[in-house]
Design a protein around this motif. Sequence first.
Motif, PDB file in Angstrom:
ATOM      1  N   GLN A  24       0.823  -1.206   0.000  1.00  0.00           N
ATOM      2  CA  GLN A  24       0.000   0.000   0.000  1.00  0.00           C
ATOM      3  C   GLN A  24       0.857   1.256   0.000  1.00  0.00           C
ATOM      4  N   GLU A  25       1.963   1.235   0.730  1.00  0.00           N
ATOM      5  CA  GLU A  25       2.867   2.392   0.748  1.00  0.00           C
ATOM      6  C   GLU A  25       3.472   2.616  -0.631  1.00  0.00           C
ATOM      7  N   VAL A  26       3.854   1.536  -1.300  1.00  0.00           N
ATOM      8  CA  VAL A  26       4.426   1.657  -2.646  1.00  0.00           C
ATOM      9  C   VAL A  26       3.386   2.214  -3.610  1.00  0.00           C
ATOM     10  N   GLU A  27       2.143   1.738  -3.530  1.00  0.00           N
ATOM     11  CA  GLU A  27       1.079   2.247  -4.398  1.00  0.00           C
ATOM     12  C   GLU A  27       0.812   3.720  -4.130  1.00  0.00           C
ATOM     13  N   LEU A  28       0.819   4.119  -2.863  1.00  0.00           N
ATOM     14  CA  LEU A  28       0.619   5.529  -2.521  1.00  0.00           C
ATOM     15  C   LEU A  28       1.747   6.380  -3.094  1.00  0.00           C
ATOM     16  N   ALA A  29       2.973   5.910  -2.968  1.00  0.00           N
ATOM     17  CA  ALA A  29       4.116   6.661  -3.512  1.00  0.00           C
ATOM     18  C   ALA A  29       4.007   6.794  -5.022  1.00  0.00           C
ATOM     19  N   LYS A  30       3.610   5.704  -5.708  1.00  0.00           N
ATOM     20  CA  LYS A  30       3.458   5.768  -7.163  1.00  0.00           C
ATOM     21  C   LYS A  30       2.396   6.788  -7.554  1.00  0.00           C
ATOM     22  N   ALA A  31       1.264   6.772  -6.856  1.00  0.00           N
ATOM     23  CA  ALA A  31       0.186   7.709  -7.185  1.00  0.00           C
ATOM     24  C   ALA A  31       0.629   9.154  -6.962  1.00  0.00           C
ATOM     25  N   GLU A  32       1.329   9.387  -5.864  1.00  0.00           N
ATOM     26  CA  GLU A  32       1.793  10.750  -5.585  1.00  0.00           C
ATOM     27  C   GLU A  32       2.836  11.200  -6.598  1.00  0.00           C
ATOM     28  N   ILE A  33       3.716  10.300  -6.995  1.00  0.00           N
ATOM     29  CA  ILE A  33       4.746  10.655  -7.976  1.00  0.00           C
ATOM     30  C   ILE A  33       4.099  11.024  -9.303  1.00  0.00           C
ATOM     31  N   ARG A  34       3.080  10.255  -9.722  1.00  0.00           N
ATOM     32  CA  ARG A  34       2.378  10.588 -10.964  1.00  0.00           C
ATOM     33  C   ARG A  34       1.714  11.960 -10.864  1.00  0.00           C
ATOM     34  N   GLN A  35       1.031  12.206  -9.759  1.00  0.00           N
ATOM     35  CA  GLN A  35       0.315  13.470  -9.583  1.00  0.00           C
ATOM     36  C   GLN A  35       1.278  14.660  -9.547  1.00  0.00           C
ATOM     37  N   GLU A  36       2.341  14.536  -8.767  1.00  0.00           N
ATOM     38  CA  GLU A  36       3.293  15.636  -8.657  1.00  0.00           C
ATOM     39  C   GLU A  36       4.122  15.777  -9.931  1.00  0.00           C
ATOM     40  N   GLY A  37       4.347  14.677 -10.622  1.00  0.00           N
ATOM     41  CA  GLY A  37       5.092  14.728 -11.886  1.00  0.00           C
ATOM     42  C   GLY A  37       4.360  15.541 -12.940  1.00  0.00           C
ATOM     43  N   LYS A  38       3.040  15.426 -12.964  1.00  0.00           N
ATOM     44  CA  LYS A  38       2.250  16.218 -13.919  1.00  0.00           C
ATOM     45  C   LYS A  38       2.410  17.708 -13.629  1.00  0.00           C
ATOM     46  N   LYS A  39       2.347  18.072 -12.358  1.00  0.00           N
ATOM     47  CA  LYS A  39       2.509  19.488 -11.993  1.00  0.00           C
ATOM     48  C   LYS A  39       3.908  19.991 -12.358  1.00  0.00           C
ATOM     49  N   ALA A  40       4.911  19.176 -12.051  1.00  0.00           N
ATOM     50  CA  ALA A  40       6.287  19.574 -12.351  1.00  0.00           C
ATOM     51  C   ALA A  40       6.507  19.673 -13.858  1.00  0.00           C
ATOM     52  N   GLY A  41       5.899  18.768 -14.622  1.00  0.00           N
ATOM     53  CA  GLY A  41       6.027  18.808 -16.081  1.00  0.00           C
ATOM     54  C   GLY A  41       5.427  20.067 -16.669  1.00  0.00           C
TER      55      GLY A  41
END
Length: 155
Positions: free
Chosen positions: A49-66
């Motif tokens: 669950q922690e890994v899935e949460l990290a993946k979801a956050e990375i995708r979300q924050e990656g879009k903003k950073a992009g």
Amino acid sequence: MSMPTQGSGLDSGYHPDAGAPHSAAEVKSSSLGDLMRQVTTDLSTLMRQEVELAKAEIRQEGKKAGKAAGLFGGAGFGGYMVALFVSIAVWQFLDNVMDSGLAALIVAVIWAAVAAVLYSMAKKNAQHVRGLKQTNDSVQRIPDALKPHPEGVTR
């Protein structure tokens, strides 16, 4: 996608098979092997669950950073255009102080305005990138017993 649970194992009453809290009698009657299996299963679930949460956050924050990076790129290109047209304007003014140089300077001023707008938008978007806040908070809640303590370990 699943979200991590607030508690873990026997303390929170989570049981993957029954979905109900463990009673004292159930815990006492369980073998050590069963208890270890439950703890291992709970830890495995928590880590997934922690890994899935990290993946979801990375995708979300990656879009903003992009998006912010794209806007900074646009501002950089605008700055390049300013330098190009100012150079052309200076060249035209030195070559012949007529209307063509003034036109090039007007175009350079327009590009300067575009670059300023893109830069301010990029700066605003970059401030919304906040990192992996949820994952960090969630990992902070993992009990200290699960974290390594090298100073107390002897081999």
